[in-house]
Enzyme design. Structure first.
Site, short mmCIF file in Angstrom:
data_model
loop_
_atom_site.label_atom_id
_atom_site.label_comp_id
_atom_site.label_asym_id
_atom_site.label_seq_id
_atom_site.Cartn_x
_atom_site.Cartn_y
_atom_site.Cartn_z
N GLY A 195 38.69 -9.96 -39.52
CA GLY A 195 38.90 -9.06 -40.65
C GLY A 195 39.56 -7.78 -40.18
O GLY A 195 40.78 -7.70 -40.00
N GLY A 196 38.75 -6.74 -39.94
CA GLY A 196 39.26 -5.41 -39.59
C GLY A 196 40.35 -5.40 -38.53
O GLY A 196 41.40 -4.77 -38.71
N GLY A 220 32.34 -6.54 -40.37
CA GLY A 220 32.76 -5.17 -40.66
C GLY A 220 31.79 -4.10 -40.20
O GLY A 220 31.92 -2.94 -40.56
N HIS A 240 33.68 -17.43 -48.34
CA HIS A 240 33.43 -16.22 -47.56
C HIS A 240 32.18 -15.52 -48.09
O HIS A 240 31.93 -15.52 -49.29
CB HIS A 240 34.65 -15.28 -47.62
CG HIS A 240 34.56 -14.16 -46.63
ND1 HIS A 240 33.81 -13.03 -46.88
CD2 HIS A 240 35.08 -14.01 -45.39
CE1 HIS A 240 33.88 -12.25 -45.81
NE2 HIS A 240 34.65 -12.81 -44.91
N GLU A 285 31.55 -12.55 -48.68
CA GLU A 285 31.80 -11.55 -49.74
C GLU A 285 31.94 -12.24 -51.09
O GLU A 285 31.52 -11.69 -52.11
CB GLU A 285 33.05 -10.73 -49.37
CG GLU A 285 32.75 -9.76 -48.23
CD GLU A 285 33.91 -9.48 -47.30
OE1 GLU A 285 35.07 -9.72 -47.68
OE2 GLU A 285 33.65 -9.01 -46.17
N GLU A 338 30.14 -16.94 -39.59
CA GLU A 338 30.23 -15.49 -39.69
C GLU A 338 28.86 -14.91 -40.06
O GLU A 338 28.49 -14.89 -41.24
CB GLU A 338 31.24 -15.10 -40.78
CG GLU A 338 32.63 -15.61 -40.53
CD GLU A 338 33.68 -14.77 -41.27
OE1 GLU A 338 34.55 -14.23 -40.60
OE2 GLU A 338 33.59 -14.65 -42.50
N ASN A 383 42.05 -12.42 -41.75
CA ASN A 383 41.62 -12.33 -43.16
C ASN A 383 41.83 -10.88 -43.58
O ASN A 383 41.03 -10.01 -43.26
CB ASN A 383 40.14 -12.73 -43.25
CG ASN A 383 39.56 -12.50 -44.63
OD1 ASN A 383 40.29 -12.25 -45.60
ND2 ASN A 383 38.23 -12.58 -44.74
N TRP A 384 42.93 -10.65 -44.29
CA TRP A 384 43.29 -9.27 -44.64
C TRP A 384 42.48 -8.74 -45.82
O TRP A 384 42.59 -7.56 -46.17
CB TRP A 384 44.80 -9.19 -44.93
CG TRP A 384 45.66 -9.51 -43.75
CD1 TRP A 384 45.24 -9.77 -42.47
CD2 TRP A 384 47.09 -9.60 -43.72
NE1 TRP A 384 46.32 -10.02 -41.66
CE2 TRP A 384 47.47 -9.91 -42.40
CE3 TRP A 384 48.09 -9.45 -44.69
CZ2 TRP A 384 48.81 -10.08 -42.03
CZ3 TRP A 384 49.42 -9.62 -44.31
CH2 TRP A 384 49.78 -9.93 -43.00
N LYS A 385 41.70 -9.60 -46.45
CA LYS A 385 40.85 -9.18 -47.59
C LYS A 385 41.70 -8.44 -48.62
O LYS A 385 42.87 -8.77 -48.80
CB LYS A 385 39.66 -8.36 -47.09
CG LYS A 385 38.90 -9.10 -45.97
CD LYS A 385 37.57 -8.50 -45.62
CE LYS A 385 36.92 -9.32 -44.51
NZ LYS A 385 35.59 -8.89 -44.16
N SER A 411 33.33 -8.82 -36.57
CA SER A 411 33.67 -7.78 -35.60
C SER A 411 34.25 -8.32 -34.30
O SER A 411 33.98 -7.80 -33.23
CB SER A 411 32.45 -6.88 -35.33
OG SER A 411 32.03 -6.25 -36.53
P1 PGA Z 1 35.42 -8.36 -39.56
O1 PGA Z 1 35.48 -9.42 -40.77
O2 PGA Z 1 36.28 -8.91 -38.45
O3 PGA Z 1 35.98 -7.09 -40.15
O4 PGA Z 1 34.00 -8.23 -39.16
C1 PGA Z 1 35.44 -10.80 -40.52
C2 PGA Z 1 35.50 -11.55 -41.84
O5 PGA Z 1 34.88 -11.11 -42.82
O6 PGA Z 1 36.15 -12.61 -41.94
#
Ligand code: PGA
Length: 257
Positions: free
Chosen positions: A237-238, A176, A98, A100, A170, A12-14, A216
């Site tokens: 994500g990251g 993150g 998600h 966010e 999640e 997930n590159w956001k 993470s």
């Molecule tokens: P993260 O994000 O790996 O940076 O914790 C995961 C996500 O939000 O899908």
């Protein structure tokens, strides 16, 4: 014995990567994993990079996902993108709900449910995200919160469609932050989600639905998380923003049992 469910690792590159940067990253992943049959690998760039990444992935087994969509087919919804528009770029998966989006864009379970139904109706695989805040966990509400999100997001989904679902657990406090749920903590929630899926669709379909962990996940902790009986992949994500770290996680899934 290897799990019956095929691992699914999604990046997930956001809101990161220009189209040109996205192509470079997708090339790096496809070079390593473009012929991998054992793990389903999905890249979810921002909308602006979908077309160029779709072209980059044309001859590879790496799949393309979107990070969101609007439930209507077309119309006066300024700034939004429909399932059919995504299908045009060979998108196969779409991240929905998600945390966010729930937090910054006030998305409710009912709205997310509309999107899940629209995705399934257009042959897109929804990756439905659920998870608790730190406060909810500390109050012992984790399983209740996740239960409401899963049931709310999956209203009216048929048993036939159920096998096309992916759920991502999640925990919000792990996203993150560098804090990861312990494998045992994650497994407890994953098992409870599978129980809800069995209640909704029967144990046969529930056994086929993949449940990813997200929060993470890194090359260093992926193997242990993925070895849990009900953890069937990761939503990253990251660590997905760089080909090497993402590849480390795909590699852990390729070796996991
Ligand atoms: P993260 O994000 O790996 O940076 O914790 C995961 C996500 O939000 O899908």
């Amino acid at each position: 014995m290897k799990k019956r469910r095929r691992y699914i690792i999604a990046g997930n590159w956001k809101m990161n990567k220009t189209a040109a940067e996205a192509v470079e990253l997708a090339r790096g992943v496809a070079r390593e994993w473009g012929n991998e049959a054992g793990v389903e690998v999905v890249l979810c760039p921002p909308f602006t990079a979908l077309e160029s990444v779709a072209r980059t992935l044309e001859d590879s087994s790496v799949l393309l996902g979107a990070q969101n969509m609007y439930p209507a087919d077309a119309g006066a919804y300024t700034g939004e993108v429909s399932a059919q528009m995504l299908r045009h770029f060979n998108v196969s998966h779409v991240i929905l709900g998600h945390s966010e989006r729930r937090e910054y864009f006030a998305e409710s379970d009912a709205f997310i449910n509309e999107k899940v139904l629209a995705a399934l109706g257009n042959d897109l695989i929804p990756i439905l995200c659920v998870g608790e805040t730190l406060e909810q966990r500390e109050q012992g509400d984790t399983l209740g919160v996740v239960d409401a999100q899963v049931r709310g997001g999956l209203k009216q989904v048929t048993i036939e469609d159920a096998e096309n679902l992916v759920i991502a657990y999640e925990p919000i406090w792990a996203i993150g932050t560098g804090k990861t749920a312990t494998p045992q903590m994650a497994q407890e929630v994953h098992a409870s989600i599978r129980g809800i899926l069995a209640d909704l669709f029967g144990s046969g379909p529930a056994d086929t639905i993949r449940i990813q962990y997200g929060g993470s996940m890194k090359p260093g902790n992926a193997a242990e998380l993925l070895s849990q009986p009900d953890i069937d992949g990761g939503l990253i994500g990251g660590a997905s923003l760089e080909a090497q770290s993402f590849s480390g996680i795909v590699g852990a899934a390729a070796k996991a049992r």
